[in-house]
Design a protein around this motif. Structure first.
Motif, PDB file in Angstrom:
ATOM      1  N   HIS A 308     -61.327   3.650 -32.385  1.00  0.00           N
ATOM      2  CA  HIS A 308     -61.585   4.089 -33.775  1.00  0.00           C
ATOM      3  C   HIS A 308     -61.117   5.523 -34.192  1.00  0.00           C
ATOM      4  CE1 HIS A 308     -64.772   0.466 -34.807  1.00  0.00           C
ATOM      5  NE2 HIS A 308     -63.524  -0.015 -34.161  1.00  0.00           N
ATOM      6  N   ARG A 309     -61.297   6.519 -33.161  1.00  0.00           N
ATOM      7  CA  ARG A 309     -61.119   7.917 -33.640  1.00  0.00           C
ATOM      8  C   ARG A 309     -59.567   8.019 -33.794  1.00  0.00           C
ATOM      9  NH1 ARG A 309     -64.247  10.496 -28.475  1.00  0.00           N
ATOM     10  NH2 ARG A 309     -63.500   8.522 -27.713  1.00  0.00           N
ATOM     11  N   THR A 310     -58.799   7.388 -32.886  1.00  0.00           N
ATOM     12  CA  THR A 310     -57.480   7.516 -32.887  1.00  0.00           C
ATOM     13  C   THR A 310     -56.862   6.758 -34.269  1.00  0.00           C
ATOM     14  OG1 THR A 310     -57.153   7.396 -30.630  1.00  0.00           O
ATOM     15  CG2 THR A 310     -54.751   6.854 -32.066  1.00  0.00           C
ATOM     16  N   LEU A 311     -57.597   5.625 -34.658  1.00  0.00           N
ATOM     17  CA  LEU A 311     -57.331   5.146 -35.930  1.00  0.00           C
ATOM     18  C   LEU A 311     -57.685   5.808 -37.254  1.00  0.00           C
ATOM     19  CD1 LEU A 311     -57.255   2.731 -38.024  1.00  0.00           C
ATOM     20  CD2 LEU A 311     -59.469   1.990 -37.390  1.00  0.00           C
ATOM     21  N   ARG A 312     -58.756   6.644 -37.158  1.00  0.00           N
ATOM     22  CA  ARG A 312     -59.185   7.520 -38.223  1.00  0.00           C
ATOM     23  C   ARG A 312     -57.914   8.799 -38.154  1.00  0.00           C
ATOM     24  NH1 ARG A 312     -62.954  11.067 -40.477  1.00  0.00           N
ATOM     25  NH2 ARG A 312     -63.894  10.131 -42.495  1.00  0.00           N
ATOM     26  N   ARG A 313     -57.935   9.345 -37.108  1.00  0.00           N
ATOM     27  CA  ARG A 313     -56.863  10.442 -37.175  1.00  0.00           C
ATOM     28  C   ARG A 313     -55.459   9.947 -37.384  1.00  0.00           C
ATOM     29  NH1 ARG A 313     -53.202  13.258 -34.343  1.00  0.00           N
ATOM     30  NH2 ARG A 313     -53.419  15.534 -34.218  1.00  0.00           N
ATOM     31  N   THR A 314     -55.229   9.074 -37.333  1.00  0.00           N
ATOM     32  CA  THR A 314     -53.721   8.361 -37.529  1.00  0.00           C
ATOM     33  C   THR A 314     -53.753   8.206 -39.198  1.00  0.00           C
ATOM     34  OG1 THR A 314     -53.263   7.190 -35.488  1.00  0.00           O
ATOM     35  CG2 THR A 314     -51.904   6.670 -37.047  1.00  0.00           C
ATOM     36  N   LEU A 315     -54.534   7.439 -39.750  1.00  0.00           N
ATOM     37  CA  LEU A 315     -54.856   7.295 -41.115  1.00  0.00           C
ATOM     38  C   LEU A 315     -54.789   8.628 -41.865  1.00  0.00           C
ATOM     39  CD1 LEU A 315     -57.383   4.292 -41.512  1.00  0.00           C
ATOM     40  CD2 LEU A 315     -54.814   4.383 -42.108  1.00  0.00           C
ATOM     41  N   LEU A 326     -57.008   2.597 -49.795  1.00  0.00           N
ATOM     42  CA  LEU A 326     -56.864   2.935 -48.551  1.00  0.00           C
ATOM     43  C   LEU A 326     -57.832   4.151 -48.074  1.00  0.00           C
ATOM     44  CD1 LEU A 326     -55.639   2.229 -45.759  1.00  0.00           C
ATOM     45  CD2 LEU A 326     -53.655   3.817 -46.206  1.00  0.00           C
ATOM     46  N   ARG A 327     -57.889   5.002 -49.192  1.00  0.00           N
ATOM     47  CA  ARG A 327     -58.747   5.905 -49.131  1.00  0.00           C
ATOM     48  C   ARG A 327     -60.422   5.356 -49.016  1.00  0.00           C
ATOM     49  NH1 ARG A 327     -59.610  11.268 -50.148  1.00  0.00           N
ATOM     50  NH2 ARG A 327     -61.672  11.819 -49.506  1.00  0.00           N
ATOM     51  N   ALA A 328     -60.576   4.476 -49.892  1.00  0.00           N
ATOM     52  CA  ALA A 328     -62.129   4.027 -49.559  1.00  0.00           C
ATOM     53  C   ALA A 328     -62.161   3.209 -48.239  1.00  0.00           C
ATOM     54  CB  ALA A 328     -62.202   2.779 -50.696  1.00  0.00           C
ATOM     55  N   LEU A 329     -61.337   2.496 -47.690  1.00  0.00           N
ATOM     56  CA  LEU A 329     -61.358   2.116 -46.639  1.00  0.00           C
ATOM     57  C   LEU A 329     -61.427   3.365 -45.539  1.00  0.00           C
ATOM     58  CD1 LEU A 329     -59.365  -0.841 -45.094  1.00  0.00           C
ATOM     59  CD2 LEU A 329     -59.640   1.145 -43.679  1.00  0.00           C
ATOM     60  N   TYR A 330     -60.734   4.277 -45.524  1.00  0.00           N
ATOM     61  CA  TYR A 330     -60.857   5.225 -44.568  1.00  0.00           C
ATOM     62  C   TYR A 330     -62.332   5.931 -44.592  1.00  0.00           C
ATOM     63  CZ  TYR A 330     -60.326  10.160 -42.892  1.00  0.00           C
ATOM     64  OH  TYR A 330     -60.265  11.236 -42.061  1.00  0.00           O
ATOM     65  N   ASP A 331     -62.725   6.072 -45.843  1.00  0.00           N
ATOM     66  CA  ASP A 331     -64.123   6.704 -46.094  1.00  0.00           C
ATOM     67  C   ASP A 331     -65.120   5.784 -45.407  1.00  0.00           C
ATOM     68  OD1 ASP A 331     -63.134   8.801 -47.510  1.00  0.00           O
ATOM     69  OD2 ASP A 331     -63.462   8.024 -49.596  1.00  0.00           O
ATOM     70  N   ARG A 332     -65.046   4.574 -45.416  1.00  0.00           N
ATOM     71  CA  ARG A 332     -65.834   3.704 -44.836  1.00  0.00           C
ATOM     72  C   ARG A 332     -65.720   3.818 -43.251  1.00  0.00           C
ATOM     73  NH1 ARG A 332     -63.852  -0.466 -47.905  1.00  0.00           N
ATOM     74  NH2 ARG A 332     -63.106  -1.868 -46.192  1.00  0.00           N
ATOM     75  N   LEU A 333     -64.807   4.309 -42.660  1.00  0.00           N
ATOM     76  CA  LEU A 333     -64.790   4.439 -41.337  1.00  0.00           C
ATOM     77  C   LEU A 333     -65.631   5.524 -40.795  1.00  0.00           C
ATOM     78  CD1 LEU A 333     -60.900   4.000 -40.600  1.00  0.00           C
ATOM     79  CD2 LEU A 333     -62.601   2.214 -40.264  1.00  0.00           C
TER      80      LEU A 333
END
Length: 333
Positions: A308-315, A326-333
């Motif tokens: 999950h950390r790599t997912l969030r860093r990549t996004l 996609l920003r809303a999805l990113y914020d949920r992470l």
């Protein structure tokens, strides 16, 4: 092939090394134990992202300046250091001296401090830092202003032939797979348009299915995911997982207007190629016959799943993350 040399005196600071793509797990850390070297022997990579230090807060930096640093969604803190640092395995380093008083952490190893903890033996110039503390890959990071590349006429070794040897049951494989899957999951999410995706049965669903079902809305799939690469046409999928070029990291080019999401070749091969035994018998078995006498669990230790950390860093480093959904999805992470 290149040799990395001191910009101050020209002393050689590495063995001959081949430039390859930066691994997806380069900035990931795990647990409280030692990790192996990040880079394979005889290779190095260049990181285009800013170095971790100095840091700035997202609010202090502002969106425009953060975007200039390659960050398009809030991260805390925002790295604003040197770009294009070179990373290689500690065993490939030559001609340097470690300065212990410039090291930090000292839990099970060392990390970089405010000053380079490696200096050139020839002239004393600070050339980079070594890190090998708990939870960190063993690395040597050379600074681009202090170390330059000297091309050699020696050709790079040929890449290994296509193969899908099952991963050995080690934490190392599990961590690299998780980071690569996290980076690829970011690509799948960005290309999904915020709608459900149809995945092929088998290892692709095993690796990505649970997270995609959790992060994307339920409903009829709008796009189909497939595998493409050498010998695999993609079978009409809208999004295809393809192998990345070992040297450049560029995705294998699919046909038509299909969106490609790249994976390191070893991870892609695990999903796409037939399994081969890591302990072949003498002679050759019949075509299609696999040995079943080597130890291999159903899953690598800890199970398959994107980090999950790599997912969030990549996004955060994809311009697409500025799209509202996609920003809303990113914020949920």
């Amino acid at each position: 092939m290149d040799v990395l040399v001191c910009a101050g005196c020209g002393a050689e600071l590495s063995v001959p090394v081949e430039r390859v793509a930066l691994p997806p797990e380069a900035h990931a850390s795990w647990g409280h134990g030692p990790l192996p070297p990040l880079m394979e022997p005889g290779t190095y990579a260049v990181d285009p992202a800013p170095a971790p230090a100095p840091w700035r807060t997202w609010e202090d930096l502002g969106e425009s300046a953060a975007a200039a640093a390659g960050v398009y969604a809030p991260v805390y803190p925002v790295p604003c250091g040197t770009r294009n640092r070179m990373v290689l395995a500690p065993g490939d380093m030559r001609g340097t001296r470690l300065v212990p008083e410039r090291c930090e952490s000292h839990c099970l190893g060392i990390t970089a401090g405010a000053e380079p903890n490696l200096v050139c033996l020839g002239c004393g110039l600070g050339v980079g830092s070594r890190e090998d503390d708990c939870g960190l890959w063993q690395t040597v990071w050379y600074e681009p202003g202090a170390v330059v590349r000297r091309p050699l006429t020696v050709p790079a070794p040929a890449p290994p032939p296509p193969d899908r040897t099952p991963p050995l049951p080690t934490d190392d494989w599990d961590l690299r797979l998780a980071a690569a899957a996290g980076a690829a999951l970011a690509g799948l999410l960005a290309a999904s348009g915020g709608e459900a995706l149809a995945l092929p049965d088998g290892p692709v669903t095993e690796l990505f299915g649970r997270e995609l079902a959790r992060l994307l809305p339920a409903g009829p799939p709008a796009r189909r995911v497939g595998l493409a690469g050498p010998g695999l046409p993609g079978d009409g999928a809208d999004l295809v997982l393809v192998p990345a070029d070992r040297r450049t990291g560029a995705p294998w080019p699919p046909a038509d207007d299909v969106v490609a999401v790249a994976l390191p070749y070893g991870v892609w091969a695990h999903l796409a190629l037939p399994e081969t035994s890591p302990m072949p018998p003498s002679g050759r078995p019949p075509a299609g016959v696999l040995r079943d006498d080597y130890p291999l669990p159903d899953h690598a230790y800890g199970g398959f799943g994107p980090d999950h950390r790599t997912l969030r860093r990549t996004l955060a480093r994809m311009p697409e993350v500025r799209r509202p959904w996609l920003r809303a999805l990113y914020d949920r992470l």
